[in-house]
Design an enzyme around this catalytic site. Structure first.
Site, mmCIF file in Angstrom:
data_model
loop_
_atom_site.group_PDB
_atom_site.id
_atom_site.type_symbol
_atom_site.label_atom_id
_atom_site.label_comp_id
_atom_site.label_asym_id
_atom_site.label_seq_id
_atom_site.Cartn_x
_atom_site.Cartn_y
_atom_site.Cartn_z
ATOM 1 C CE LYS A 157 -3.354 2.853 0.820
ATOM 2 N NZ LYS A 157 -4.313 3.429 -0.309
ATOM 3 C CE LYS A 192 -1.822 7.912 6.976
ATOM 4 N NZ LYS A 192 -2.671 6.541 6.680
HETATM 5 P P1 NAD Z 1 -11.200 9.440 8.206
HETATM 6 O O1 NAD Z 1 -10.579 10.649 9.116
HETATM 7 O O2 NAD Z 1 -12.276 10.140 7.508
HETATM 8 O O3 NAD Z 1 -11.935 8.523 9.283
HETATM 9 C C1 NAD Z 1 -11.120 8.033 10.402
HETATM 10 C C2 NAD Z 1 -12.313 7.601 11.554
HETATM 11 O O4 NAD Z 1 -11.519 7.186 12.575
HETATM 12 C C3 NAD Z 1 -12.914 8.928 11.972
HETATM 13 O O5 NAD Z 1 -14.354 8.951 11.866
HETATM 14 C C4 NAD Z 1 -12.513 9.428 13.370
HETATM 15 O O6 NAD Z 1 -13.222 9.728 14.259
HETATM 16 C C5 NAD Z 1 -11.760 7.889 13.922
HETATM 17 N N1 NAD Z 1 -11.060 7.651 14.817
HETATM 18 C C6 NAD Z 1 -9.968 8.485 15.027
HETATM 19 N N2 NAD Z 1 -9.128 8.157 16.134
HETATM 20 C C7 NAD Z 1 -10.084 7.127 16.840
HETATM 21 C C8 NAD Z 1 -9.972 6.352 18.084
HETATM 22 N N3 NAD Z 1 -8.982 6.581 18.801
HETATM 23 N N4 NAD Z 1 -11.024 5.701 18.292
HETATM 24 C C9 NAD Z 1 -12.014 5.438 17.461
HETATM 25 N N5 NAD Z 1 -12.321 6.062 16.361
HETATM 26 C C10 NAD Z 1 -11.221 6.942 16.056
HETATM 27 O O7 NAD Z 1 -10.214 8.861 7.333
HETATM 28 P P2 NAD Z 1 -10.330 8.022 6.201
HETATM 29 O O8 NAD Z 1 -10.239 8.761 4.757
HETATM 30 O O9 NAD Z 1 -11.406 7.053 6.393
HETATM 31 O O10 NAD Z 1 -9.186 7.056 6.397
HETATM 32 C C11 NAD Z 1 -8.970 5.846 7.196
HETATM 33 C C12 NAD Z 1 -7.808 5.122 6.836
HETATM 34 O O11 NAD Z 1 -7.856 4.683 5.337
HETATM 35 C C13 NAD Z 1 -6.276 5.864 6.775
HETATM 36 O O12 NAD Z 1 -5.354 5.279 7.062
HETATM 37 C C14 NAD Z 1 -6.034 6.400 5.230
HETATM 38 O O13 NAD Z 1 -4.803 6.462 5.078
HETATM 39 C C15 NAD Z 1 -6.730 5.179 4.529
HETATM 40 N N6 NAD Z 1 -7.395 5.240 3.219
HETATM 41 C C16 NAD Z 1 -8.121 6.432 3.125
HETATM 42 C C17 NAD Z 1 -8.588 6.592 1.658
HETATM 43 C C18 NAD Z 1 -9.576 7.616 1.309
HETATM 44 O O14 NAD Z 1 -9.732 7.967 0.156
HETATM 45 N N7 NAD Z 1 -10.131 8.429 2.317
HETATM 46 C C19 NAD Z 1 -8.148 5.682 0.751
HETATM 47 C C20 NAD Z 1 -7.335 4.402 1.173
HETATM 48 C C21 NAD Z 1 -7.101 4.385 2.363
#
Ligand code: NAD
Length: 298
Positions: free
Chosen positions: A170, A239
């Site tokens: 990834k 990140k």
């Molecule tokens: P986001 O910030 O939209 O969602 C993360 C969620 O985690 C939030 O709702 C937040 O409230 C929750 N959270 C944070 N700390 C927490 C804790 N201690 N306990 C419980 N909940 C907690 O982020 P995202 O875009 O959904 O990304 C999530 C992961 O997926 C990341 O690692 C990102 O790099 C990866 N990712 C994102 C995408 C994208 O297009 N957004 C694509 C592929 C991978």
């Protein structure tokens, strides 16, 4: 299957929804309860902490922003390890550091808990459509047990080998995606400044050897529309590039270009764009070239 799901943000929420649609029973938790409202309406149960999302569930998933969040949710007070017993499977869908994932695997493994890293690619659209690429590291038999659930969130679920290997795949992918984004912004501002219409330029490249999904799928939804609502936040993109340059340093691999891409993302963060979509990074090049990369009606 009975599943726990922690982190129902931009990616976690549609992935959890697809698991429910596929007939799995979910217990969900997020720091923000409102991030799970639709899932509760679909029949998921709410847990007040990561620990409470574990009991009775065969597999527990996390989809969290950065490695530190994953460490807190797994190892911290009220964390997954406090609720998990022998035989439980924990799967991290976040884009995480392979070093962190391997350490969690070791700690959890000593308590009889299996760990897989299973980061995903395809963005929020792919998450909603259930067409993500899922890259899985860890024990292959454990992978086989979890695969039916992973098939509900992705259309390309790949076993990558030992624990941490999913994260390595990834990180390599995202370094390319972010690097291509920076280079594309240079090429497109150059072409427009030299007199070619952006729609023509984008169409020609999309059908030539310089094409990339960043150009054909991401830019049309975000940059070309001037839409910087995440999507995929700049902070998360920064990140991911840093995870790649850190891994390069850990392994002694020279990565000159990756470090330039890293610094471009540092600049975007410094400008306060961390919560905007990662296509915002291209605005730095737009500014340097005095060219805006916008299309009507895409
Ligand atoms: P986001 O910030 O939209 O969602 C993360 C969620 O985690 C939030 O709702 C937040 O409230 C929750 N959270 C944070 N700390 C927490 C804790 N201690 N306990 C419980 N909940 C907690 O982020 P995202 O875009 O959904 O990304 C999530 C992961 O997926 C990341 O690692 C990102 O790099 C990866 N990712 C994102 C995408 C994208 O297009 N957004 C694509 C592929 C991978």
């Amino acid at each position: 299957m009975k599943l726990g799901f922690i982190g129902t943000g931009n990616m976690g929420n549609p992935m959890a929804a697809n698991l429910i649609r596929a007939g799995h029973q979910l217990t969900v938790h997020d720091l923000r309860r409102e991030a799970a409202t639709n899932l509760l309406e679909m029949g998921a149960e709410w847990a007040d902490s990561p620990k409470d999302a574990v009991p009775g569930n065969e597999v527990v998933f996390t989809s969290l922003p950065v490695p530190r969040d994953v460490e807190v949710v797994v190892l911290g007070e009220g964390g997954i390890l406090e609720g998990a017993g022998e035989g439980c499977i924990y799967v991290d869908l976040s884009t995480n550091s392979p070093t962190v994932v391997r350490r969690l695997h070791e700690i959890a493994g000593a308590r009889g808990i299996s760990v897989l890293d299973a980061p995903v690619s395809g963005g929020v659209y792919g998450a909603a459509a259930g067409t993500l690429a899922v890259m899985v590291g860890g024990d292959e038999q454990v992978f086989s047990r979890v695969k039916p659930a992973l098939d509900a969130i992705g259309s390309h679920v790949v076993y990558c080998g030992d624990i941490g290997n999913g994260s390595v795949c990834k990180i390599c992918n995202n370094l390319l995606s972010m690097g291509i984004g920076v280079l594309l912004s240079e090429a497109l501002t150059l072409g427009v400044k030299a007199g070619v219409d952006l729609a023509v330029l984008a169409d020609v490249i999309a059908n030539s050897s310089g094409s990339a999904r960043r150009l054909t799928e991401k830019f049309p939804r975000f940059l070309f529309q001037g839409n910087f609502e995440p999507g995929f936040a700049t902070a998360l993109a920064a990140k991911d590039v840093r995870l790649a340059t850190d891994l390069g340093r850990e392994l002694g691999i020279p990565m000159e270009l990756a470090n330039l891409v890293d610094q471009r993302h540092v600049e975007a963060m410094h400008r306060g764009w961390g919560s905007e979509d990662s296509d915002a990074v291209a605005r730095i090049q737009e500014e340097k070239a005095s060219v805006q990369l916008r299309l009507d009606g895409v």
